[in-house]
Structure formats: C-alpha cells, structure tokens
Design a protein around this motif. Structure first.
Motif, mmCIF file in Angstrom:
data_model
loop_
_atom_site.group_PDB
_atom_site.id
_atom_site.type_symbol
_atom_site.label_atom_id
_atom_site.label_comp_id
_atom_site.label_asym_id
_atom_site.label_seq_id
_atom_site.Cartn_x
_atom_site.Cartn_y
_atom_site.Cartn_z
ATOM 1 N N PHE A 161 54.924 33.476 19.889
ATOM 2 C CA PHE A 161 54.177 34.919 19.362
ATOM 3 C C PHE A 161 53.585 34.279 17.798
ATOM 4 O O PHE A 161 52.286 34.554 17.668
ATOM 5 C CB PHE A 161 55.210 35.995 19.419
ATOM 6 N N TYR A 162 54.650 33.813 17.015
ATOM 7 C CA TYR A 162 54.083 33.567 15.783
ATOM 8 C C TYR A 162 53.067 32.380 15.791
ATOM 9 O O TYR A 162 52.072 32.337 15.019
ATOM 10 C CB TYR A 162 55.363 33.001 14.804
ATOM 11 N N ALA A 163 53.383 31.423 16.835
ATOM 12 C CA ALA A 163 52.411 30.129 16.736
ATOM 13 C C ALA A 163 51.180 30.423 17.484
ATOM 14 O O ALA A 163 50.148 29.618 17.286
ATOM 15 C CB ALA A 163 53.218 29.124 17.249
ATOM 16 N N ARG A 164 51.109 31.429 18.275
ATOM 17 C CA ARG A 164 49.881 31.552 19.174
ATOM 18 C C ARG A 164 48.575 31.544 18.341
ATOM 19 O O ARG A 164 47.775 30.620 18.588
ATOM 20 C CB ARG A 164 49.996 32.841 19.872
ATOM 21 N N SER A 165 48.470 32.302 17.190
ATOM 22 C CA SER A 165 47.184 32.448 16.591
ATOM 23 C C SER A 165 46.891 30.970 15.645
ATOM 24 O O SER A 165 45.907 30.601 15.464
ATOM 25 C CB SER A 165 47.319 33.505 15.339
ATOM 26 N N ASN A 166 48.080 30.605 15.365
ATOM 27 C CA ASN A 166 47.991 29.241 14.631
ATOM 28 C C ASN A 166 47.319 28.132 15.714
ATOM 29 O O ASN A 166 46.682 27.375 15.240
ATOM 30 C CB ASN A 166 49.285 28.634 14.021
ATOM 31 N N VAL A 167 48.023 27.792 16.696
ATOM 32 C CA VAL A 167 47.647 26.759 17.715
ATOM 33 C C VAL A 167 46.225 27.131 18.107
ATOM 34 O O VAL A 167 45.500 26.376 18.382
ATOM 35 C CB VAL A 167 48.668 26.890 19.044
ATOM 36 N N ALA A 168 46.037 28.391 18.474
ATOM 37 C CA ALA A 168 44.621 28.871 18.953
ATOM 38 C C ALA A 168 43.508 28.417 17.887
ATOM 39 O O ALA A 168 42.242 27.943 18.069
ATOM 40 C CB ALA A 168 44.568 30.415 19.013
ATOM 41 N N TYR A 169 43.875 28.700 16.542
ATOM 42 C CA TYR A 169 42.977 28.163 15.571
ATOM 43 C C TYR A 169 42.690 26.637 15.470
ATOM 44 O O TYR A 169 41.507 26.127 15.285
ATOM 45 C CB TYR A 169 43.431 28.788 14.282
ATOM 46 N N LEU A 170 43.972 25.982 15.305
ATOM 47 C CA LEU A 170 43.823 24.555 15.336
ATOM 48 C C LEU A 170 43.144 23.675 16.612
ATOM 49 O O LEU A 170 42.320 22.897 16.487
ATOM 50 C CB LEU A 170 45.183 23.986 15.088
ATOM 51 N N PHE A 171 43.680 24.398 17.854
ATOM 52 C CA PHE A 171 43.359 23.670 19.065
ATOM 53 C C PHE A 171 42.720 24.374 20.155
ATOM 54 O O PHE A 171 42.126 23.881 21.133
ATOM 55 C CB PHE A 171 44.510 23.093 19.643
ATOM 56 N N GLY A 172 42.262 25.750 19.907
ATOM 57 C CA GLY A 172 42.036 26.609 20.853
ATOM 58 C C GLY A 172 42.717 27.247 21.733
ATOM 59 O O GLY A 172 44.117 26.630 21.876
ATOM 60 N N ASP A 173 42.533 28.300 22.384
ATOM 61 C CA ASP A 173 43.593 29.034 23.298
ATOM 62 C C ASP A 173 44.149 28.317 24.383
ATOM 63 O O ASP A 173 45.506 28.459 24.880
ATOM 64 C CB ASP A 173 43.031 30.310 23.833
ATOM 65 N N ASN A 174 43.444 27.453 25.003
ATOM 66 C CA ASN A 174 44.147 26.571 26.409
ATOM 67 C C ASN A 174 45.080 25.655 26.061
ATOM 68 O O ASN A 174 46.220 25.528 26.834
ATOM 69 C CB ASN A 174 43.090 25.837 27.006
ATOM 70 N N TRP A 175 45.380 25.187 24.769
ATOM 71 C CA TRP A 175 46.417 24.466 24.531
ATOM 72 C C TRP A 175 47.579 24.966 24.177
ATOM 73 O O TRP A 175 48.641 24.236 24.263
ATOM 74 C CB TRP A 175 46.227 23.595 23.066
#
Length: 154
Positions: free
Chosen positions: A82-96
C-alpha cells in the motif's frame, strides 16, 4: 483514511507504533525472560519465542505464535504494498507493482528466513532514513497542525 484533521491521522499512527513497540514487544520479551534458561538455551529469534510460549502455554503457544507470525507477515506485506504503490507506480509505472510483488513473494518463500528478515530490516532502515530526510523540513508544519488540532479540540 478519512479524518477530520490531519493531526488525527498522525496521532492514530503514533498509537499503532505504541501498541506494536511498547505492548507487543515488551510482552514478547517478558515471556522469553520468564522462561527457564534450560528451555531456551542456545535458541534465537522465532525459535526462542516459540519455546518460551510452549513453556508458558503448552502446544497452544506454538500454534498461537505461528498464526500471529503469519498474520503479521501478511499484514506487513499488504501494508508495504500500500505504501509502495504510489512510489513504484511513479518510478516504473503501474504494471511493475504486480511483478515486483510476485518476485518479492517468490524470493521470500525460497530464501532462508534470516535473509528475509535481514532484507526487511534493510528496507525499513532505508525507509526510515528517507522519511527522516523529508520529516525534518516538514516538522514545523506538523507541529503547527498539532497545535491547531489541540486548539480546536478545547
């Protein structure tokens, strides 16, 4: 979370840290300290806690710790996603995000539990460092928000 004031969210998070750190960790430590030395000699980590619980509560203690560990691991995994979702989506996109979660589950299932916990400790340490870097400049706003909340509650 839907709260009427931002300070409420911070206070609730602080309460969660209090429960985890002060109550649960202290109870676990006391259970281990109150177990006889011959029952827990040479044991470490979860083996130590399970042996102490077995001494105090019998086989129920071992099952209880296993269930609690599963729930703790699952809730921690979901919380970090939950915490990392926005960070990972920002860096790599939602699919990652899905791929990263599956890779983490696969590695965690195959690796020795000490490696997994050590890796988790490194992740929490890095998260703490980055949060502190962000929190120090924001501390003035946080204190102002808390004072505003206290003023409105009186």
């Amino acid at each position: 979370a839907d709260v009427s004031h931002p300070a409420k969210a911070g206070l609730m998070q602080a309460f969660g840290v209090f429960i985890d750190t002060i109550l649960i960790c202290t109870c676990s430590a006391l259970l281990m300290l109150l177990a006889p030395a011959d029952k827990i000699a040479e044991l470490q980590g979860m083996d130590l806690l399970q042996s102490a619980m077995q001494y105090h509560l019998g086989e129920f203690g071992v099952i209880f710790i296993a269930v609690i560990l599963f729930l703790f691991s699952f809730s921690t995994f979901i919380g970090i996603l939950f915490y990392a979702r926005s960070n990972v989506a920002y860096l790599f996109g939602d699919n990652w995000l899905s791929i990263l979660a599956l890779v983490m589950l696969f590695i965690g299932g195959l690796a020795a539990y000490t490696f997994v916990w050590d890796l988790g400790d490194v992740g929490i340490g890095l998260m703490t460092i980055f949060n502190m870097i962000a929190l120090i400049p924001l501390s003035g706003q946080a204190i102002d928000s808390l004072k505003d909340y206290e003023r409105k509650e009186k």
